[in-house]
Design a protein around this motif. Structure first.
Motif, PDB file in Angstrom:
ATOM      1  N   ALA A 123      38.441 -11.918 -18.667  1.00 58.35           N
ATOM      2  CA  ALA A 123      39.784 -12.395 -18.987  1.00 58.35           C
ATOM      3  C   ALA A 123      39.809 -13.916 -19.110  1.00 58.35           C
ATOM      4  O   ALA A 123      39.187 -14.625 -18.318  1.00 58.35           O
ATOM      5  N   GLU A 125      42.680 -15.562 -19.013  1.00 61.92           N
ATOM      6  CA  GLU A 125      43.776 -15.977 -18.142  1.00 61.92           C
ATOM      7  C   GLU A 125      43.876 -14.998 -16.974  1.00 61.92           C
ATOM      8  O   GLU A 125      43.296 -13.910 -17.008  1.00 61.92           O
ATOM      9  N   GLN A 126      44.620 -15.365 -15.955  1.00 61.71           N
ATOM     10  CA  GLN A 126      44.746 -14.506 -14.773  1.00 61.71           C
ATOM     11  C   GLN A 126      45.379 -13.168 -15.139  1.00 61.71           C
ATOM     12  O   GLN A 126      46.331 -13.103 -15.906  1.00 61.71           O
ATOM     13  N   ILE A 127      44.818 -12.094 -14.566  1.00 60.92           N
ATOM     14  CA  ILE A 127      45.358 -10.746 -14.787  1.00 60.92           C
ATOM     15  C   ILE A 127      46.422 -10.466 -13.742  1.00 60.92           C
ATOM     16  O   ILE A 127      46.164 -10.560 -12.535  1.00 60.92           O
ATOM     17  N   ASN A 128      47.602 -10.105 -14.195  1.00 65.05           N
ATOM     18  CA  ASN A 128      48.700  -9.795 -13.282  1.00 65.05           C
ATOM     19  C   ASN A 128      49.243  -8.387 -13.507  1.00 65.05           C
ATOM     20  O   ASN A 128      49.345  -7.606 -12.566  1.00 65.05           O
ATOM     21  N   CYS A 193      53.590  -7.430 -22.800  1.00 57.96           N
ATOM     22  CA  CYS A 193      53.762  -7.925 -21.431  1.00 57.96           C
ATOM     23  C   CYS A 193      52.548  -7.640 -20.543  1.00 57.96           C
ATOM     24  O   CYS A 193      52.501  -8.088 -19.395  1.00 57.96           O
ATOM     25  N   TYR A 194      51.565  -6.902 -21.061  1.00 54.11           N
ATOM     26  CA  TYR A 194      50.419  -6.500 -20.240  1.00 54.11           C
ATOM     27  C   TYR A 194      49.213  -7.401 -20.501  1.00 54.11           C
ATOM     28  O   TYR A 194      48.889  -7.724 -21.652  1.00 54.11           O
ATOM     29  N   ASP A 195      48.547  -7.773 -19.422  1.00 51.68           N
ATOM     30  CA  ASP A 195      47.324  -8.572 -19.526  1.00 51.68           C
ATOM     31  C   ASP A 195      46.123  -7.689 -19.861  1.00 51.68           C
ATOM     32  O   ASP A 195      45.206  -8.136 -20.547  1.00 51.68           O
ATOM     33  N   SER A 224      44.969 -10.575 -24.632  1.00 46.80           N
ATOM     34  CA  SER A 224      44.943  -9.478 -23.654  1.00 46.80           C
ATOM     35  C   SER A 224      43.719  -8.601 -23.874  1.00 46.80           C
ATOM     36  O   SER A 224      43.123  -8.578 -24.960  1.00 46.80           O
ATOM     37  N   GLN A 270      38.968  -7.571 -26.612  1.00 43.83           N
ATOM     38  CA  GLN A 270      40.080  -8.512 -26.502  1.00 43.83           C
ATOM     39  C   GLN A 270      40.776  -8.674 -27.849  1.00 43.83           C
ATOM     40  O   GLN A 270      40.101  -8.763 -28.882  1.00 43.83           O
TER      41      GLN A 270
END
Length: 276
Positions: A123, A125-128, A193-195, A224, A270
């Protein structure tokens, strides 16, 4: 060449075992049926090499039964998951039932840990927040994602399985805040909205799965990740496989083709950022 390493003989054994299972009056969880299914899965081991596998898959009798085998395996998997979902959700000690009685608990631990660690490594960016597509009646991947402190949404087209899966999550993690969405993924538009989005192996046949992948590419956010559970070698008889070419538009970041039994293969891709 022994009978066990002869592709024609191996193909005949696969067909013969499949026919015995398909002729059962009812597919249910009994010791006799489970023994037949385990024997069948053993014939489709991931431990066979590619040359042997290609020779088996090329047999005409194998190609003739492939769609029916995938249907049978999908039905058997659903029945098996529902059986254990009921056992866990109704147990006085659901955690013990899962960890000490469910046969594939350690497999799920290892497989999901591999996927989660790989996703974090890849990833940008951070996965939330993540989505599990095809969470089913026994959403063990979703629970693993939840235990990894990720916000999890579960989506399934089958409402009965989705509700049963919620009962399992309520029993195993009463304080969870997971969402459960009854919908066809191709009708779910709020995917940006999903990582990370996980796509279960048994979601759709090959044609439907390609349609799903196109919808995901159109709807996911740039950057994502998509984690696709797939199959190769003899395991392609059990559920539709996804290849790099099916992920057109995505950037394939990782491909894992395992030779360990009970492990699915994995593709992680990705959605690229728009060129400036």
């Amino acid at each position: 060449m022994s009978a066990l390493t002869n592709p024609l003989n191996h193909a005949n054994c696969i067909v013969s075992t499949y026919q015995k299972i398909s002729q059962l009056p009812k597919l249910e969880i009994t010791p006799e049926v489970m023994e037949m299914l385990h024997q069948f899965l053993g014939l489709l081991s991931n431990e066979h090499g590619s040359e042997f596998t290609d020779a088996v898959l090329a047999q005409q009798q194998i190609q003739a039964i492939k769609p029916r085998v995938q249907t049978l395996f999908s039905q058997a998997s659903s029945i098996y998951e529902r059986h254990w979902a009921y056992c866990i959700s109704k147990s006085i000690d659901p955690v013990h039932t899962l960890e000490h009685e469910y046969p594939y608990f350690k497999h799920y631990q290892r497989a999901t840990a591999l996927e989660i660690n790989a996703a974090h490594s890849l990833a940008t960016e951070q996965i939330n927040r993540v989505l599990m597509v095809g969470s089913g009646a026994l959403p063990l991947t979703s629970l693993a994602l939840h235990n990894a402190e990720l916000a999890v949404d579960n989506l399934d087209i089958h409402q009965q399985d989705l509700l049963l899966g919620k009962e399992v999550c309520d029993a195993l993690a009463p304080a969870h805040r997971m969402n459960f969405i009854h919908n066809d993924i191709c009708k779910q538009d709020d995917l940006a909205c999903y990582d990370v989005i996980w796509l279960a192996a048994l979601v759709g046949d090959e044609k439907i799965k390609r349609h799903i992948l196109h919808h995901l590419f159109d709807s996911m956010a740039a950057g994502s990740l998509l984690v696709v559970r797939t199959a190769y070698n003899l395991r392609t008889l059990l559920y539709p496989s996804v290849t790099e070419s099916d992920l057109a538009g995505f950037q394939v970041k990782l491909k894992i083709q395992t030779f360990a039994d009970n492990f699915h293969s994995i593709l992680i891709a990705q959605k690229p950022y728009a060129e400036s």
